[in-house]
Design an enzyme around this catalytic site. Structure first.
Site, PDB file in Angstrom:
ATOM      1  N   SER A 213     -28.839 -37.951  25.137  1.00 29.32           N
ATOM      2  CA  SER A 213     -29.205 -39.211  25.800  1.00 29.32           C
ATOM      3  C   SER A 213     -28.459 -39.430  27.113  1.00 29.32           C
ATOM      4  O   SER A 213     -28.943 -40.150  27.977  1.00 29.32           O
ATOM      5  CB  SER A 213     -28.909 -40.372  24.845  1.00 29.32           C
ATOM      6  OG  SER A 213     -27.533 -40.357  24.513  1.00 29.32           O
ATOM      7  N   CYS A 215     -27.371 -36.807  29.050  1.00 28.72           N
ATOM      8  CA  CYS A 215     -27.350 -35.520  29.747  1.00 28.72           C
ATOM      9  C   CYS A 215     -28.173 -35.532  31.014  1.00 28.72           C
ATOM     10  O   CYS A 215     -29.277 -36.066  31.038  1.00 28.72           O
ATOM     11  CB  CYS A 215     -27.942 -34.417  28.870  1.00 28.72           C
ATOM     12  SG  CYS A 215     -27.065 -34.181  27.354  1.00 28.72           S
ATOM     13  N   GLY A 271     -24.742 -38.095  18.892  1.00 25.16           N
ATOM     14  CA  GLY A 271     -23.799 -38.769  19.779  1.00 25.16           C
ATOM     15  C   GLY A 271     -24.187 -40.232  19.884  1.00 25.16           C
ATOM     16  O   GLY A 271     -23.594 -41.097  19.250  1.00 25.16           O
ATOM     17  N   SER A 272     -25.241 -40.484  20.632  1.00 26.27           N
ATOM     18  CA  SER A 272     -25.605 -41.874  20.941  1.00 26.27           C
ATOM     19  C   SER A 272     -25.912 -42.695  19.693  1.00 26.27           C
ATOM     20  O   SER A 272     -25.571 -43.872  19.624  1.00 26.27           O
ATOM     21  CB  SER A 272     -26.778 -41.884  21.926  1.00 26.27           C
ATOM     22  OG  SER A 272     -27.939 -42.355  21.368  1.00 26.27           O
ATOM     23  N   ARG A 296     -20.288 -42.196  26.860  1.00 23.56           N
ATOM     24  CA  ARG A 296     -20.398 -41.399  28.089  1.00 23.56           C
ATOM     25  C   ARG A 296     -20.548 -39.925  27.772  1.00 23.56           C
ATOM     26  O   ARG A 296     -20.031 -39.421  26.768  1.00 23.56           O
ATOM     27  CB  ARG A 296     -19.172 -41.616  28.982  1.00 23.56           C
ATOM     28  CG  ARG A 296     -17.879 -41.091  28.405  1.00 23.56           C
ATOM     29  CD  ARG A 296     -16.702 -41.433  29.309  1.00 23.56           C
ATOM     30  NE  ARG A 296     -15.439 -40.909  28.811  1.00 23.56           N
ATOM     31  CZ  ARG A 296     -14.259 -41.315  29.217  1.00 23.56           C
ATOM     32  NH1 ARG A 296     -14.151 -42.268  30.122  1.00 23.56           N
ATOM     33  NH2 ARG A 296     -13.150 -40.775  28.735  1.00 23.56           N
ATOM     34  N   ARG A 311     -15.949 -27.887  29.459  1.00 26.70           N
ATOM     35  CA  ARG A 311     -17.255 -27.703  28.828  1.00 26.70           C
ATOM     36  C   ARG A 311     -18.337 -27.352  29.859  1.00 26.70           C
ATOM     37  O   ARG A 311     -19.279 -26.646  29.569  1.00 26.70           O
ATOM     38  CB  ARG A 311     -17.645 -28.990  28.098  1.00 26.70           C
ATOM     39  CG  ARG A 311     -19.028 -28.958  27.486  1.00 26.70           C
ATOM     40  CD  ARG A 311     -19.337 -30.251  26.744  1.00 26.70           C
ATOM     41  NE  ARG A 311     -20.773 -30.368  26.526  1.00 26.70           N
ATOM     42  CZ  ARG A 311     -21.417 -29.857  25.501  1.00 26.70           C
ATOM     43  NH1 ARG A 311     -20.782 -29.196  24.578  1.00 26.70           N
ATOM     44  NH2 ARG A 311     -22.731 -29.996  25.389  1.00 26.70           N
ATOM     45  N   GLY A 383     -48.487 -44.644  17.824  1.00 27.80           N
ATOM     46  CA  GLY A 383     -47.497 -44.450  16.760  1.00 27.80           C
ATOM     47  C   GLY A 383     -46.323 -45.414  16.845  1.00 27.80           C
ATOM     48  O   GLY A 383     -45.580 -45.590  15.880  1.00 27.80           O
TER      49      GLY A 383
HETATM   50  P1  XMP Z   1     -27.166 -37.635  21.981  1.00 29.13           P
HETATM   51  O1  XMP Z   1     -28.608 -37.628  22.390  1.00 29.13           O
HETATM   52  O2  XMP Z   1     -26.982 -37.658  20.515  1.00 29.13           O
HETATM   53  O3  XMP Z   1     -26.571 -36.246  22.505  1.00 29.13           O
HETATM   54  O4  XMP Z   1     -26.419 -38.743  22.673  1.00 29.13           O
HETATM   55  C1  XMP Z   1     -25.256 -35.857  22.250  1.00 29.13           C
HETATM   56  C2  XMP Z   1     -25.041 -34.450  22.755  1.00 29.13           C
HETATM   57  O5  XMP Z   1     -25.198 -34.369  24.161  1.00 29.13           O
HETATM   58  C3  XMP Z   1     -24.403 -33.298  24.670  1.00 29.13           C
HETATM   59  N1  XMP Z   1     -23.593 -33.836  25.766  1.00 29.13           N
HETATM   60  C4  XMP Z   1     -23.903 -33.675  27.055  1.00 29.13           C
HETATM   61  N2  XMP Z   1     -24.885 -32.965  27.644  1.00 29.13           N
HETATM   62  N3  XMP Z   1     -24.090 -33.677  29.768  1.00 29.13           N
HETATM   63  C5  XMP Z   1     -24.970 -32.956  29.017  1.00 29.13           C
HETATM   64  O6  XMP Z   1     -25.850 -32.326  29.583  1.00 29.13           O
HETATM   65  C6  XMP Z   1     -23.072 -34.407  29.240  1.00 29.13           C
HETATM   66  O7  XMP Z   1     -22.303 -35.036  29.938  1.00 29.13           O
HETATM   67  C7  XMP Z   1     -22.968 -34.393  27.809  1.00 29.13           C
HETATM   68  N4  XMP Z   1     -22.092 -34.943  26.947  1.00 29.13           N
HETATM   69  C8  XMP Z   1     -22.503 -34.580  25.709  1.00 29.13           C
HETATM   70  C9  XMP Z   1     -23.550 -32.783  23.530  1.00 29.13           C
HETATM   71  O8  XMP Z   1     -24.127 -31.591  23.081  1.00 29.13           O
HETATM   72  C10 XMP Z   1     -23.647 -33.915  22.528  1.00 29.13           C
HETATM   73  O9  XMP Z   1     -23.417 -33.483  21.191  1.00 29.13           O
END
Ligand code: XMP
Length: 396
Positions: A213, A215, A271-272, A296, A311, A383
């Site tokens: 979310s 990225c 994450g989110s 973040r 990373r 949907g």
């Molecule tokens: P969600 O969608 O659950 O995703 O918030 C969490 C995952 O996103 C990755 N992650 C990043 N990917 N830039 C990216 O392109 C970032 O700054 C970043 N931070 C986290 C990571 O794989 C995480 O588990």
């Protein structure tokens, strides 16, 4: 009627979860009979196939304890000193957390896989399980040794593009120096990346590039893959080699969890979804009348300023390019309340598919019993909730 997964995913589209819909199967069992236990790594099985992301606004000790108590597992971020990260491992590993505790917990965990109350994730000593992320630089070797000493169960080699010699070299170093540690490699999105990491000895693969979310990797670097396609293609290859896949990023609701697992993942990383809960690091603040917490990307300028650039940048660079954003998410209450709702909804999804467990769902997909289709934009709109003047949004 509908397409097999082989045909749908063989068409060259970078599908994500929302692009797809499964056709329902036949139900001859109750939702509470669904067993969601999944393989996190070659050696670790979780009753709850959910893990929290190693991000500094998602997983520190409090989140890791709550995740393990709920039958999942938390991965501690490493945007911190070695001592602080090791301190978090030790905090999760105190006996005091395990209720009902100790070896009893382990025995019950094995005996009660299908009960509606998931059993905590415990190590051989009856302590809560916990994972930790590290980088692949020379100085990370000392971090890994200290984490292993503190009893960490699994290490994530944390990279947005894990198909590198940096990663295979570190994997081989850990396997030689700490053979008991489970090592999760990634992130990757293709089967050829998976082949190289599996050949090098990975115990699990973390899948997702740019689907998160926060990225911006796909926009900044023009590489990545729709998350449904990434999970399907990597898992199809990894399954044939007996290596589990973690579907990482892009999970917004229980339906996405059902899709990730049925497409081949054995666990799902969030994450989110878990940010903004009581157990996530950080304080709530008030913004426009709403309680919010910071969330973040680890590749955001803000997080990199604190040290997380390892990373996203494989070598030291004077100009830092952000691959993520920083912002806020709403207060979601306690993760301890959210997870039971999430699991029950996922069980209902499995029941609708006619799948009793992850293996069953993945077999049905592989042999063409499960049919699926691509949703048009209008089908996606249909949907979702529509034609309502106002309605109450779901809160866990
Ligand atoms: P969600 O969608 O659950 O995703 O918030 C969490 C995952 O996103 C990755 N992650 C990043 N990917 N830039 C990216 O392109 C970032 O700054 C970043 N931070 C986290 C990571 O794989 C995480 O588990």
């Amino acid at each position: 009627d509908g397409f097999s997964a082989t045909r749908l995913f063989g068409q060259g589209f970078s599908y994500t979860y929302d692009d797809l819909i499964f056709h329902p199967g036949h139900i001859d069992f109750g939702a509470n009979q669904v067993d969601l236990s999944g393989q996190l790594t070659r050696e670790i099985v979780l009753c709850t196939p959910l893990v929290s992301s190693p991000m500094d606004t998602v997983t520190e000790a409090g989140m890791a304890v709550a995740m393990a108590e709920a039958g999942g597992m938390g991965f501690l971020h490493y945007n911190t000193s070695v001592e602080e990260q090791v301190g978090m491992v030790r905090e999760v590993k105190l006996q005091a957390h395990t209720s009902p505790g100790g070896m009893n917990g382990i025995l019950q965990g094995h005996a009660a896989q299908t009960s509606s109350q998931p059993q905590p994730s415990l190590d051989a000593l009856g302590r809560l399980r916990v994972g930790a992320a590290v980088g692949t630089r020379e100085e990370d070797k000392q971090r890994i040794a200290a984490l292993a000493d503190a009893g960490v169960d699994a290490i994530i080699l944390d990279s947005s593009q894990g198909d590198s010699t940096f990663q295979t070299a570190m994997l081989q170093h850990i396997k030689a120096s700490h053979p008991a540690l489970q090592v999760i490699c990634g992130n990757i999105v293709t089967s050829s990346q998976a082949r190289r990491l599996i050949d090098a000895g990975a115990d699990a693969l973390r899948v997702g590039m740019g689907s998160g979310s926060i990225c911006t990797t796909q926009e900044v670097c023009a590489v990545g893959r729709g998350q449904a396609a990434a999970v399907y293609h990597v898992a199809r290859y990894a399954r044939s080699k007996g290596v589990p896949v973690i579907a990482d990023g892009g999970i917004q609701n229980s339906g996405h969890v059902v899709k990730a697992l049925a497409l081949g993942a054995s666990t799902v990383m969030c994450g989110s979804l878990f940010a903004g809960t009581f157990e996530a690091p950080g304080e709530y603040v008030e913004m426009n009348g709403q309680r919010v917490k910071k969330y973040r990307g680890m590749g955001s300028l803000e997080a990199m300023a604190k040290g997380s650039e390892a990373r996203y940048l494989n070598d030291v660079q004077s100009i830092k390019i952000a691959q993520g954003v920083s912002g806020t998410v709403k207060d979601k209450g306690s993760i301890r309340k959210m997870i039971p709702f999430l699991l029950q909804a996922v069980k209902q999804g499995f029941q609708d598919l006619g799948a009793r467990d992850l293996h069953d769902a993945q077999e049905r997909l592989a042999n063409g019993t499960t049919r699926l289709e691509c949703r048009t934009g209008a089908a996606q709109a249909e949907g979702n909730v529509h034609d309502m003047y106002s309605y109450e949004k779901v809160r866990w």
